[in-house]
Every structure is written in structure tokens, then in C-alpha cells.
Write an enzyme that holds these catalytic residues in place. Structure first.
Site, mmCIF file in Angstrom:
data_model
loop_
_atom_site.group_PDB
_atom_site.id
_atom_site.type_symbol
_atom_site.label_atom_id
_atom_site.label_comp_id
_atom_site.label_asym_id
_atom_site.label_seq_id
_atom_site.Cartn_x
_atom_site.Cartn_y
_atom_site.Cartn_z
ATOM 1 N N LYS A 65 0.732 -0.982 -0.125
ATOM 2 C CA LYS A 65 -0.069 -0.231 0.096
ATOM 3 C C LYS A 65 0.903 1.352 0.062
ATOM 4 O O LYS A 65 0.672 2.167 -0.651
ATOM 5 C CB LYS A 65 -0.970 -0.018 1.173
ATOM 6 N N THR A 66 1.900 1.396 0.815
ATOM 7 C CA THR A 66 2.758 2.561 1.130
ATOM 8 C C THR A 66 3.555 2.689 -0.328
ATOM 9 O O THR A 66 3.745 3.832 -0.794
ATOM 10 C CB THR A 66 3.727 2.283 2.272
ATOM 11 N N ASP A 109 -1.675 7.015 6.357
ATOM 12 C CA ASP A 109 -1.348 5.662 6.692
ATOM 13 C C ASP A 109 -2.547 5.288 8.082
ATOM 14 O O ASP A 109 -2.722 6.132 8.677
ATOM 15 C CB ASP A 109 0.245 5.298 7.140
ATOM 16 N N THR A 158 -5.649 -1.545 6.735
ATOM 17 C CA THR A 158 -5.598 -3.098 6.793
ATOM 18 C C THR A 158 -7.064 -3.275 7.036
ATOM 19 O O THR A 158 -7.252 -4.388 7.243
ATOM 20 C CB THR A 158 -4.841 -3.399 7.891
ATOM 21 N N ARG A 219 6.609 -8.065 2.027
ATOM 22 C CA ARG A 219 7.377 -7.843 3.195
ATOM 23 C C ARG A 219 8.019 -9.109 3.872
ATOM 24 O O ARG A 219 9.267 -8.970 4.105
ATOM 25 C CB ARG A 219 6.934 -6.982 4.268
HETATM 26 N N1 LIG Z 1 4.306 -5.438 -5.878
HETATM 27 C C1 LIG Z 1 5.209 -5.331 -5.345
HETATM 28 N N2 LIG Z 1 6.481 -5.731 -5.959
HETATM 29 C C2 LIG Z 1 7.594 -5.560 -5.418
HETATM 30 N N3 LIG Z 1 8.107 -5.198 -3.909
HETATM 31 C C3 LIG Z 1 6.917 -4.814 -3.356
HETATM 32 C C4 LIG Z 1 5.397 -5.152 -3.944
HETATM 33 N N4 LIG Z 1 4.661 -4.749 -2.903
HETATM 34 C C5 LIG Z 1 5.272 -4.604 -1.777
HETATM 35 N N5 LIG Z 1 6.878 -4.751 -2.215
HETATM 36 C C6 LIG Z 1 7.906 -4.443 -1.253
HETATM 37 O O1 LIG Z 1 7.274 -5.124 0.235
HETATM 38 C C7 LIG Z 1 7.519 -4.229 1.254
HETATM 39 C C8 LIG Z 1 6.276 -3.905 1.991
HETATM 40 O O2 LIG Z 1 5.782 -3.009 1.112
HETATM 41 P P1 LIG Z 1 4.661 -1.724 1.704
HETATM 42 O O3 LIG Z 1 5.550 -1.187 2.865
HETATM 43 O O4 LIG Z 1 4.288 -0.925 0.638
HETATM 44 O O5 LIG Z 1 3.518 -2.548 2.398
HETATM 45 P P2 LIG Z 1 2.023 -1.984 3.202
HETATM 46 O O6 LIG Z 1 1.097 -2.373 2.358
HETATM 47 O O7 LIG Z 1 2.083 -0.462 3.135
HETATM 48 O O8 LIG Z 1 2.190 -2.732 4.564
HETATM 49 P P3 LIG Z 1 1.675 -2.084 6.069
HETATM 50 O O9 LIG Z 1 0.127 -2.406 5.843
HETATM 51 O O10 LIG Z 1 2.383 -2.630 7.026
HETATM 52 O O11 LIG Z 1 1.978 -0.597 5.937
HETATM 53 C C9 LIG Z 1 8.230 -2.966 0.816
HETATM 54 O O12 LIG Z 1 9.619 -3.246 1.046
HETATM 55 C C10 LIG Z 1 8.166 -3.082 -0.838
HETATM 56 O O13 LIG Z 1 9.079 -2.653 -1.466
HETATM 57 MG MG LIG Z 2 2.274 1.023 4.561
#
Ligand SMILES: Nc1ncnc2c1ncn2[C@@H]1O[C@H](COP(=O)(O)OP(=O)(O)OP(=O)(O)O)[C@@H](O)[C@H]1O
Ligand SMILES: [Mg+2]
Length: 337
Positions: A65-66, A109, A158, A219
Site C-alpha cells: 500500500k505505502t 497511513d 488494513t 514484506r
Molecule cells: N508488488 C510489489 N513488487 C515489489 N515489491 C513490493 C511489492 N509490494 C510490496 N513490495 C515491497 O514489500 C515491502 C512492503 O510493502 P509496503 O510497505 O508498501 O506494504 P504496506 O501494504 O504499506 O504494509 P503495511 O500495511 O504494513 O503498512 C516493501 O519493501 C516493498 O518494496
Molecule cells: Mg504501509
């Protein structure tokens, strides 16, 4: 059980690793439907010279997401400002909003944890790009309306269900991210192994083995690669072969399905202490974990695996969970609910 709710912004990683995140939609692996949708909205907004409609990204932790929020800003050529939901008060929001540039991406967030009255104060900002500010105090207080730049609110959550309905409805695009396939995760592991400094030597079948056990979560895959790299460095010659990968995963107690010690403790507790059915509060106390982490981190993947069902009478461990952990299947389990 000790798990922190995963931090949203790669906190704790060295600076250089921020650049390991995908920066463009092309680099973002998988989620084909989502990328297509975003490309259309971005291209249309750019061709009209307008701001994007507000976006809400919804998924379990660690699915991107981020990362996507930042990518949207990059692809739009817009500035990016971010804030974390629970910490925001009305005045903080007002200050941030009045300082945004035209077409800025304003990322919040954990937006479901924003206080209700703060959410409400966002309505005019989201709908009409203006905000009401109180001037002065007491009976002489007045309200002035301040115009805002045309900005895009990008929220990440989430727990979509915890957002107020009217607030949720003000997001023009609500986008759900799915768990990744092992093949998609393998691509990410491969890329990361090349980009890490120094680069990691990992064989193809080892990549797949890590990918398969990453619970569909980017992650987790990234963290796993780093852990297994350490294992290979100390216990072998640094090269992650299939055998080393398996040895390392056994060592870190990550099982065939990618469940770790916390997941298994959760299921075992439910089965042994509560005969397979328990309420959230009881589980939280029994495994010394906060309710939010249980609901947001542990349960979604156990539900996806079919090991857990949520019923009005509590969470229930399924026959498949009993089997996976080597318990005899309870005879009347399936007629209980
Ligand atoms: N589709 C993707 N392709 C490559 N790398 C990804 C992808 N999605 C996520 N990542 C990698 O996975 C890690 C987690 O992604 P991110 O922090 O954006 O998740 P999030 O959904 O924001 O998690 P949270 O809910 O904990 O905030 C990051 O290091 C990101 O670079
Ligand atoms: Mg995030």
C-alpha cells in the site's frame, strides 16, 4: 509471542534500502488489475491537468500500500506528503492541507485509526477542496473557510470496515490488494537479491522455496531473504542453494506453509486451551498479544489458508488446522457452527 504491528514505512532499514522499493508501476510486481486501473486514472488525470480522485488502498500488512502511494505520486509527477492516522488532530490536518501544492498526493497511513471528528473535518476538504477553520475562542469565535489546492488524499488501511461509512464513500477509488502468488514473489526475491549490497547469490529453486513460504506477502519474502542470507553466510559459503534454503527455514522454524512459531502458537492455544473455538479477547490474553495484531497480522492469512473461520460465536480452528498441526480431528467439530 512478540510481534510488532509492522511499521508502514520501512522504518529500521538503512537509508539505501528505501531505493530498493519499486519506484514505478512497471517495477511493481503483480496486482495486474490494480495497476491497469491506476494507469487509466493517472493518464486521464494528467491529460486533463487535474488531480486524481481520492484513493483508498486496502490490504493486510506488507502487500504494497505505502509503496503504491509513492508510486502514484511519482507517476503523476506530484509532490508527496504523508501522515499517520492515529496521531492526527484537526489542527494538524488543517496545517498540512493548507500547505499542499496543486495535485499533491497526501498520504494517510492507518487511516482507519484516525479519530471520528478528524475524519469528519476532512469532508469539505475532500469534496470541495476547502476547509473550515475556527478563528478566536469563546462566543466571539468565528469560522473562516480557506480554499485548498486540488490534492489527492491517498489512504491506506488494513481494516476497511473500521472507516466511517461516509468517509469511506468519499474515496472515488477503493482499491484492494491481494496476496501474491509464489511466482510473483519469486520475481521480487530475484530482483532484491541482485539489488542488495553486496548482491546475494541464490539459486532459482531456492528463490521459489522462499517465495512459496512467504505467506503471499512481499514484506515477509524480503525479510526472509535477508535472514536466509545471514544463515548462508555463517553456516555455508554464502550461496543460497535449495538445501541451504531448506535448512535455514527449518532453523528459523518456518514450516511448509510459511507459518512461523507465532502462527502455530496461536492455533495450538486455540485448540489446546479452548478446544478449537475462542473469542478475540480470550485469545489475546492467552497468547499475550494485542487484539489488533491478532486481527490484522495473524488471522488474515490463517483464514486464507482455511485454518480459521470467524463466526458470530467466535473464531474457530478448522479440521485443516488440526491436521496441519498433527492433532486428531475432533469428531463433532464441523457440526459445532
Ligand atoms: N508488488 C510489489 N513488487 C515489489 N515489491 C513490493 C511489492 N509490494 C510490496 N513490495 C515491497 O514489500 C515491502 C512492503 O510493502 P509496503 O510497505 O508498501 O506494504 P504496506 O501494504 O504499506 O504494509 P503495511 O500495511 O504494513 O503498512 C516493501 O519493501 C516493498 O518494496
Ligand atoms: Mg504501509
Amino acid at each position: 509471542m512478540q510481534t510488532l504491528l509492522s511499521d508502514s514505512d520501512s522504518e529500521g532499514l538503512e537509508d539505501s534500502q528505501y531505493s530498493l522499493r519499486p519506484q514505478t508501476l512497471d517495477e511493481f510486481i503483480g496486482q495486474g488489475r490494480v495497476k491497469k486501473q491506476l494507469r487509466i486514472h493517472i493518464e486521464a488525470a494528467k491529460s486533463r491537468g487535474q488531480a486524481l480522485a481520492h484513493i483508498l488502498f486496502v490490504s493486510p500488512p506488507g502487500l504494497g500500500k505505502t509503496t503504491l502511494a509513492r508510486i502514484v505520486a511519482n507517476e503523476m509527477g506530484s509532490s508527496f506528503k504523508s501522515a499517520v492516522g492515529p496521531a492526527m488532530e484537526r489542527l494538524d490536518i488543517a496545517t498540512l492541507l493548507t500547505n499542499l501544492e496543486e495535485r499533491a498526493i497526501f498520504f494517510i497511513d492507518e487511516i482507519h485509526r484516525m479519530k471520528g471528528y478528524v475524519q469528519e473535518s476532512m469532508y469539505p476538504a475532500m469534496e470541495d477542496y476547502k476547509i473550515d477553520l475556527p478563528i478566536g475562542q469563546g462566543p466571539a469565535a468565528d469560522i473562516i473557510t480557506v480554499p485548498l489546492a486540488h490534492f489527492t488524499l491517498v489512504g491506506a488501511t488494513t481494516r476497511e470496515g473500521l472507516l466511517g461509512g461516509p468517509f469511506r464513500d468519499r474515496f472515488g477509488n477503493r482499491i484492494h490488494l491481494d496476496y501474491y502468488s509464489p511466482e510473483e514473489i519469486q520475481i521480487a526475491i530475484n530482483r532484491l537479491s541482485e539489488r542488495l549490497q553486496p548482491s546475494v547469490k541464490i539459486e532459482e529453486d531456492a528463490e521459489y522455496e522462499l517465495a512459496r513460504r512467504s505467506r503471499g506477502t512481499m514484506r515477509i519474502a524480503e525479510n526472509m531473504l535477508r535472514k536466509v542470507r545471514d544463515y548462508a553466510t555463517v553456516e555455508s559459503d554464502g550461496i543460497i542453494t535449495y538445501e541451504i534454503a531448506q535448512e535455514a527455514l527449518d532453523f528459523f522454524e518456518i514450516d511448509e506453509l510459511g507459518l512461523d512459531d507465532n502462527d502455530r502458537t496461536y492455533l495450538r492455544t486455540m485448540i489446546e486451551k479452548f478446544r478449537g473455538r475462542a473469542g478475540l479477547k480470550a485469545m489475546a490474553v492467552a497468547v499475550s498479544e494485542d487484539e489488533r495484531t491478532i486481527e490484522e497480522v495473524y488471522e488474515p492469512y490463517l483464514i486464507k489458508l482455511g485454518f480459521l473461520t470467524l463466526t458470530p460465536m467466535g473464531r474457530v480452528a478448522t479440521d485443516a488446522a488440526y491436521q496441519h498441526l498433527g492433532y486428531p480431528t475432533p469428531e463433532y467439530q464441523s457440526t459445532l457452527f
